[in-house]
Scaffold this motif. Structure first.
Motif, mmCIF file in Angstrom:
data_model
loop_
_atom_site.group_PDB
_atom_site.id
_atom_site.type_symbol
_atom_site.label_atom_id
_atom_site.label_comp_id
_atom_site.label_asym_id
_atom_site.label_seq_id
_atom_site.Cartn_x
_atom_site.Cartn_y
_atom_site.Cartn_z
ATOM 1 N N THR A 23 0.079 3.386 -18.737
ATOM 2 C CA THR A 23 1.207 2.298 -18.330
ATOM 3 C C THR A 23 2.224 3.101 -17.209
ATOM 4 O O THR A 23 2.073 4.516 -17.220
ATOM 5 C CB THR A 23 2.222 1.955 -19.336
ATOM 6 N N LYS A 24 2.674 2.470 -16.389
ATOM 7 C CA LYS A 24 3.470 2.860 -15.113
ATOM 8 C C LYS A 24 4.655 3.544 -15.646
ATOM 9 O O LYS A 24 5.607 3.037 -16.079
ATOM 10 C CB LYS A 24 3.475 1.797 -14.231
ATOM 11 N N GLU A 25 4.985 4.855 -15.107
ATOM 12 C CA GLU A 25 6.208 5.392 -15.095
ATOM 13 C C GLU A 25 7.053 4.624 -13.936
ATOM 14 O O GLU A 25 6.836 4.290 -12.975
ATOM 15 C CB GLU A 25 6.215 6.773 -14.695
ATOM 16 N N ARG A 33 0.024 -4.214 -10.364
ATOM 17 C CA ARG A 33 -0.900 -3.199 -11.007
ATOM 18 C C ARG A 33 -1.123 -2.278 -9.613
ATOM 19 O O ARG A 33 -1.477 -2.712 -8.837
ATOM 20 C CB ARG A 33 -1.936 -3.484 -11.994
ATOM 21 N N GLU A 34 -1.196 -1.119 -10.120
ATOM 22 C CA GLU A 34 -1.418 -0.250 -8.746
ATOM 23 C C GLU A 34 -2.771 0.725 -8.843
ATOM 24 O O GLU A 34 -3.100 1.301 -9.840
ATOM 25 C CB GLU A 34 -0.253 1.065 -8.830
ATOM 26 N N ILE A 35 -3.802 0.227 -7.944
ATOM 27 C CA ILE A 35 -5.035 0.946 -8.225
ATOM 28 C C ILE A 35 -5.051 2.165 -7.412
ATOM 29 O O ILE A 35 -4.726 2.099 -6.077
ATOM 30 C CB ILE A 35 -6.212 -0.300 -7.425
ATOM 31 N N PHE A 74 0.536 -1.103 -0.032
ATOM 32 C CA PHE A 74 -0.215 -0.105 -0.031
ATOM 33 C C PHE A 74 0.791 1.123 0.084
ATOM 34 O O PHE A 74 1.902 1.353 0.473
ATOM 35 C CB PHE A 74 -0.885 0.038 1.161
ATOM 36 N N GLU A 75 0.301 2.375 -0.713
ATOM 37 C CA GLU A 75 0.963 3.823 -0.757
ATOM 38 C C GLU A 75 -0.114 4.440 -0.367
ATOM 39 O O GLU A 75 -1.269 4.510 -0.862
ATOM 40 C CB GLU A 75 1.436 4.055 -1.970
ATOM 41 N N THR A 76 -0.193 5.229 1.107
ATOM 42 C CA THR A 76 -1.299 5.908 1.600
ATOM 43 C C THR A 76 -0.803 7.397 1.661
ATOM 44 O O THR A 76 0.143 7.687 2.225
ATOM 45 C CB THR A 76 -1.864 5.401 2.916
HETATM 46 MG MG MG Z 1 3.171 4.019 -6.488
#
Ligand code: MG
Ligand code: ADP
Length: 486
Positions: A272-274, A221-223, A20-22
């Motif tokens: 797409t993710k950096e 994948r990051e939601i 998690f990133e919060t």
């Molecule tokens: Mg992130």
């Protein structure tokens, strides 16, 4: 963890991995690098000053209170507080980012390591933190679909954020939600964040991947921006099923940033993710390194409140509460204070936690109220529970009393019991007479009991309770009936 438990966590033979990133907005009066106010809900573009917009000639100045909040979190989670940390520019282009870069911390964050521990069912879980770093929030794009246009509101630009990053330690959506709830409880408890998820004060990004047990980590994948616990669970569950389906169909997972659409219940790739390299991070030349002295940390430490987990452990030790109850009554400082006041005043801690988790919570939820707004004070609840404990009223009658208290029909428990005629019948002669009557009127039932049908006993108890208009003491009814049936 036992092998059986481990196996039971697999989804269609896959292990789920979540980190998690919060983003917690810090509850400071002013912005992280300027004196502009952080208040939510103002007229668009009235709360951002020249510094927030990085107009030429302006310079950022660190908000001391934001740093103190970061220190509080680090102390709460057992992290290392860095004596020197560094602000960096994270460069990207987006319409709501007025400077073209975000001031953040990259290589050396202020809070390093630490962990969040919580209960999942009756199992204790610990999720390790990588770091928590200070940064500024961006503005907001407001989409007006009716007029087919998008406006930019820069009020939020420069609002202080603490980004709290975990190791990929979680193994199910339920564990992820339990982690997020615990973190939410901690940041609001120590007063560094108001926790208002609808207003975006506490926003979670869930990184999700799946793998066969024992295999290296899968591609994640990051939601983004999960701002309700309900959507969080739905989004992660959907994402898990989607990834497994892709892999089973022979497709590789592409690293991506995805959004959850609550209307369809699905996640959808937005870009797409950096990688870090894409952001061309470099130390911000406008800000010196952040220095946090030991004495400052000690000062913050001295002012820290007792934390929810410590408090729950104390309630177990001091009041003999089950761990589950102790966790439930330490949802917020206000709830915990209510519990302690009522437990001490009544001398019935377990009864207090039962009522707080049951009758009181149910009424608060129905009215969408916080415990601080409860119309029945802790002292009044204690007075009522004392009347249950000393046999004056039954549990059922007490529910009628709390209805009256809640509705504002006075706050004198004894007066309400008297006025409503709810006193429990404690006269054993009167009770015996009722039992005799009920037995005489229900001879077949008595016969059934004597013939070995145990269920008939409960039916007789029910009839006696009814005949006493609910005023008989159930335990006493049991005793008298048993005696007479012998
Ligand atoms: Mg992130
Ligand atoms: P970024 O800031 O680019 O998103 P990080 O490498 O700092 O990237 O990781 C962000 C989050 O993703 C962390 O919480 C980390 O635990 C989690 N994470 C990293 N790899 C995985 C993975 N394979 N599956 C699930 N979560 C992961």
């Amino acid at each position: 963890m036992s092998e059986k438990k481990q196996a039971s966590l697999l989804v269609q033979g896959y292990e789920v991995v979540i980190g998690f990133e919060t983003h917690a907005q810090l509850a400071t009066q002013s912005k992280i690098f300027s004196r502009a106010p952080t208040a939510f809900g103002a007229e668009p573009n009235t709360q951002a000053c020249a510094v927030d917009l990085a107009l030429p000639g302006t310079l950022p100045v660190m908000n001391r209170e934001a740093v103190a909040h970061a220190i509080r979190l680090g102390l709460a989670l057992g992290s290392h507080i860095a004596e020197h940390s560094v602000f960096a520019r994270k460069n990207y282009f987006y319409p709501d980012l007025p400077k073209g870069y975000q001031i953040s911390q990259f290589e050396i964050p202020v809070v390093q390591g630490g962990a969040v521990s919580f209960l999942l069912g009756d199992e204790k879980k610990t999720v390790r933190l990588v770091r928590a770093h200070l940064e500024e929030d961006a503005g907001k794009s407001l989409h007006d679909e009716f007029h087919g246009m998008t406006g930019i509101d820069l009020n939020r630009a420069g609002t202080p954020l603490l980004e709290i990053v975990t190791e990929p330690d979680m193994r199910s959506s339920a564990e992820a939600v339990a982690y997020a709830k615990e973190l939410h409880k901690i940041v609001t408890w120590i007063g560094i964040c108001d926790g208002n998820m609808q207003e975006g004060s506490f926003r979670c990004d869930a990184n999700v991947s799946v793998r066969k047990p024992g295999a290296p980590l899968g591609t994640r994948r990051e939601i983004k921006n999960l701002n309700s616990f309900k959507f969080m669970q739905q989004a992660i569950d959907f994402e898990i099923r989607w990834q497994i389906e892709q892999i089973e169909d022979g497709h590789a997972i592409q690293q991506a940033t995805v959004l959850f659409d609550p209307d369809t219940g699905e996640t959808r790739a937005m870009r797409t993710k950096e990688d870090a390299a894409d952001y061309r991070y470099f130390p911000d030349p406008d800000l010196p390194p952040l220095v946090v002295s030991r004495s400052w940390v000690d000062e913050v430490k001295a002012a820290m409140p007792e934390l929810p987990r410590q408090m729950a452990e104390r309630l177990v030790a001091d009041y003999g509460l089950p761990e589950y109850d102790a966790t439930a009554v330490t949802q917020s400082p206000a709830m915990a204070a209510y519990f302690e006041t009522a437990a001490q005043a009544s001398g019935q801690p377990k009864m207090v936690s039962n009522w707080l988790m049951g009758e009181v919570s149910r009424r608060l939820n129905n009215e969408e109220k916080d415990i601080a707004q409860a119309p029945v004070s802790a002292e009044t609840l204690a007075a009522l529970l004392k009347r249950i404990a000393d046999g004056t009223v039954s549990n059922n009658a007490a529910k009628q009393v709390i209805d009256a208290l809640w509705a504002g029909e006075g706050q004198d428990v004894d007066a309400i019991i008297e006025a409503k005629g709810l006193k429990q019948m404690n006269d054993s002669g009167a009770l015996e007479a009722i039992v005799d009557e009920v037995m005489a009127a229900n001879a077949p039932m008595v016969e059934q009991f004597r013939a070995g049908k145990d269920k008939a006993f409960n039916a007789l108890v029910g009839l006696v309770m009814k005949a006493s208009k609910g005023k008989a003491n159930p335990q006493q009814v049991n005793d008298v009936l048993k005696q007479k049936l012998q």
